[in-house]
Design a protein around this motif. Structure first.
Motif, PDB file in Angstrom:
ATOM      1  N   LYS A  83       0.840  -1.194   0.000  1.00 21.62           N
ATOM      2  CA  LYS A  83       0.000   0.000   0.000  1.00 21.62           C
ATOM      3  C   LYS A  83       0.883   1.256   0.000  1.00 21.62           C
ATOM      4  N   PRO A  84       0.483   2.328  -0.681  1.00 18.89           N
ATOM      5  CA  PRO A  84       1.245   3.585  -0.614  1.00 18.89           C
ATOM      6  C   PRO A  84       1.270   4.138   0.806  1.00 18.89           C
ATOM      7  N   ILE A  92      12.634   6.177   8.848  1.00 12.88           N
ATOM      8  CA  ILE A  92      11.215   5.869   8.667  1.00 12.88           C
ATOM      9  C   ILE A  92      10.616   6.789   7.610  1.00 12.88           C
ATOM     10  N   ALA A  93      10.997   8.075   7.645  1.00 10.91           N
ATOM     11  CA  ALA A  93      10.518   9.016   6.615  1.00 10.91           C
ATOM     12  C   ALA A  93      10.968   8.577   5.230  1.00 10.91           C
ATOM     13  N   LEU A  94      12.208   8.103   5.112  1.00  9.37           N
ATOM     14  CA  LEU A  94      12.733   7.667   3.817  1.00  9.37           C
ATOM     15  C   LEU A  94      12.023   6.419   3.294  1.00  9.37           C
ATOM     16  N   ALA A  95      11.383   5.670   4.186  1.00  9.07           N
ATOM     17  CA  ALA A  95      10.645   4.474   3.768  1.00  9.07           C
ATOM     18  C   ALA A  95       9.249   4.804   3.251  1.00  9.07           C
ATOM     19  N   CYS A  96       8.833   6.062   3.371  1.00 13.25           N
ATOM     20  CA  CYS A  96       7.529   6.483   2.865  1.00 13.25           C
ATOM     21  C   CYS A  96       7.601   6.702   1.354  1.00 13.25           C
ATOM     22  N   ASP A  97       6.446   6.595   0.696  1.00 15.19           N
ATOM     23  CA  ASP A  97       6.373   6.807  -0.750  1.00 15.19           C
ATOM     24  C   ASP A  97       6.195   8.277  -1.101  1.00 15.19           C
ATOM     25  N   GLU A 113      12.070  23.285   3.809  1.00 13.84           N
ATOM     26  CA  GLU A 113      12.218  24.042   2.567  1.00 13.84           C
ATOM     27  C   GLU A 113      13.340  23.466   1.702  1.00 13.84           C
ATOM     28  N   MET A 114      14.493  23.163   2.324  1.00 16.36           N
ATOM     29  CA  MET A 114      15.604  22.603   1.570  1.00 16.36           C
ATOM     30  C   MET A 114      15.296  21.181   1.114  1.00 16.36           C
ATOM     31  N   ALA A 115      14.609  20.408   1.962  1.00 16.15           N
ATOM     32  CA  ALA A 115      14.251  19.037   1.599  1.00 16.15           C
ATOM     33  C   ALA A 115      13.329  19.018   0.392  1.00 16.15           C
ATOM     34  N   GLU A 116      12.437  19.988   0.304  1.00 17.38           N
ATOM     35  CA  GLU A 116      11.564  20.080  -0.866  1.00 17.38           C
ATOM     36  C   GLU A 116      12.376  20.481  -2.099  1.00 17.38           C
ATOM     37  N   LYS A 117      13.272  21.433  -1.938  1.00 16.09           N
ATOM     38  CA  LYS A 117      14.103  21.902  -3.052  1.00 16.09           C
ATOM     39  C   LYS A 117      14.976  20.780  -3.584  1.00 16.09           C
ATOM     40  N   TRP A 118      15.467  19.916  -2.702  1.00 14.18           N
ATOM     41  CA  TRP A 118      16.359  18.828  -3.100  1.00 14.18           C
ATOM     42  C   TRP A 118      15.623  17.561  -3.523  1.00 14.18           C
ATOM     43  N   GLY A 119      14.300  17.572  -3.487  1.00 12.26           N
ATOM     44  CA  GLY A 119      13.525  16.443  -3.998  1.00 12.26           C
ATOM     45  C   GLY A 119      13.199  15.365  -2.984  1.00 12.26           C
ATOM     46  N   LEU A 120      13.455  15.619  -1.704  1.00 11.05           N
ATOM     47  CA  LEU A 120      13.127  14.634  -0.670  1.00 11.05           C
ATOM     48  C   LEU A 120      11.666  14.720  -0.257  1.00 11.05           C
ATOM     49  N   VAL A 121      11.156  15.938  -0.159  1.00 12.20           N
ATOM     50  CA  VAL A 121       9.789  16.193   0.312  1.00 12.20           C
ATOM     51  C   VAL A 121       8.914  16.604  -0.868  1.00 12.20           C
ATOM     52  N   LEU A 138       7.563   0.667  -9.785  1.00 18.61           N
ATOM     53  CA  LEU A 138       8.366   1.866  -9.534  1.00 18.61           C
ATOM     54  C   LEU A 138       9.502   1.561  -8.558  1.00 18.61           C
ATOM     55  N   ASN A 139       9.150   0.956  -7.430  1.00 17.60           N
ATOM     56  CA  ASN A 139      10.144   0.709  -6.388  1.00 17.60           C
ATOM     57  C   ASN A 139      11.154  -0.353  -6.791  1.00 17.60           C
ATOM     58  N   ASP A 140      10.678  -1.417  -7.458  1.00 17.74           N
ATOM     59  CA  ASP A 140      11.602  -2.467  -7.889  1.00 17.74           C
ATOM     60  C   ASP A 140      12.521  -1.962  -9.000  1.00 17.74           C
TER      61      ASP A 140
END
Length: 264
Positions: free
Chosen positions: A99-100, A116-121, A172-180, A215-217
């Motif tokens: 599940k997403p 844990i955050a990095l394990a989210c989709d 803000e930086m996490a969004e700019k760098w593509g994490l968020v 996508l993930n695989d």
């Protein structure tokens, strides 16, 4: 140590819409994790993955932090255990979850919380959210994927700076760098996460699961092998469809195209 039971510290609520909400509920300790909490969190994701009524999952932390990492007062219990024990590894269970998973991040996501955050989709962050890797600060070797995942998302040079200096990565930086994916006001984080989950649930649920999987695989492979994987799974999917299923697909597409599109 918090005397509350793990079930009280890891809360699970199911919404009739198909969204499940997982809450790390130890706010007085900034949602730091004990081993029983890790086992409970891992188990929650296993059960939600197996629950056909659940189509998407939102994970958040109660209070001023998403998760401040492992409770270092219980470090021996955590780190002397088997780090390969997936029963006590919520990240492994989140990665296996079909599940997403949408992360609703407010306040600090530190080390294990970062993992844990990095394990989210998908990640929705409040404006005060901060992602911090303290492995080098406290002499803890990463075992939930932070050393490998972060560089693949924000790039190796940025990941080295984040992890080797222990700097706080702002929302803000996490969004700019593509994490968020989204940064919103703190009091709107859960609302936005639920909106994202709702948008997912409006689609074909079976295809959502299949699409997340490919996508993930595929992300673990080079492009040539990932493209081959997509073709292989597409062939298997269409080859297994009956005439009735194709008719159902046509009706579904026709019904969706006749409705006005809605924005998240």
């Amino acid at each position: 140590m918090d005397p509350s039971s793990p079930e009280d510290l890891i809360l699970v609520e199911r919404d009739p819409s198909g969204v499940a909400f997982v809450t790390i509920n130890r706010p007085k300790s900034l949602n730091s994790l004990t081993r029983p909490m890790m086992v409970a969190l891992a188990g929650a994701f296993r059960r939600l993955d197996a629950d056909p009524s659940v189509g998407a999952i939102v994970i958040s932390g109660r209070g001023r932090a998403f998760c401040s990492g492992v409770d270092l007062t219980a470090a021996a219990e955590v780190f002397k255990g088997d780090v390969k024990d997936d029963a006590a590894n919520p990240v492994a269970q989140m990665e296996r979850c079909r599940k997403p998973v949408i992360g609703a991040i407010t306040g600090f996501a530190v080390t294990a919380g970062f993992e844990i955050a990095l394990a989210c989709d998908v990640l929705v962050a409040g404006r005060d959210a901060k992602f911090v890797d303290t492995h080098t600060r406290f002499g803890i070797f990463p075992s939930w994927g932070l050393s490998q995942k972060l560089s693949r998302i924000i790039g190796p040079n940025r990941a080295r700076e984040v992890s080797l200096t222990g700097m706080a990565l702002t929302a803000e930086m996490a969004e700019k760098w593509g994490l968020v994916n989204h940064v919103v006001n703190n009091d709107e984080v859960l609302k936005k996460a639920k909106e994202v989950a709702g948008a997912i649930l409006r689609n074909n649920r079976d295809m959502v699961l299949r699409y997340k999987s490919v996508l993930n695989d595929g992300f673990k492979m080079d492009l040539a092998h990932a493209l081959a994987l997509e073709k292989e799974r597409a062939h298997s999917y269409y080859d297994g469809m009956t005439k009735e299923q194709f008719e159902m697909m046509k009706k579904f597409i026709s019904g969706r195209s006749s409705k006005p599109s809605s924005k998240m």
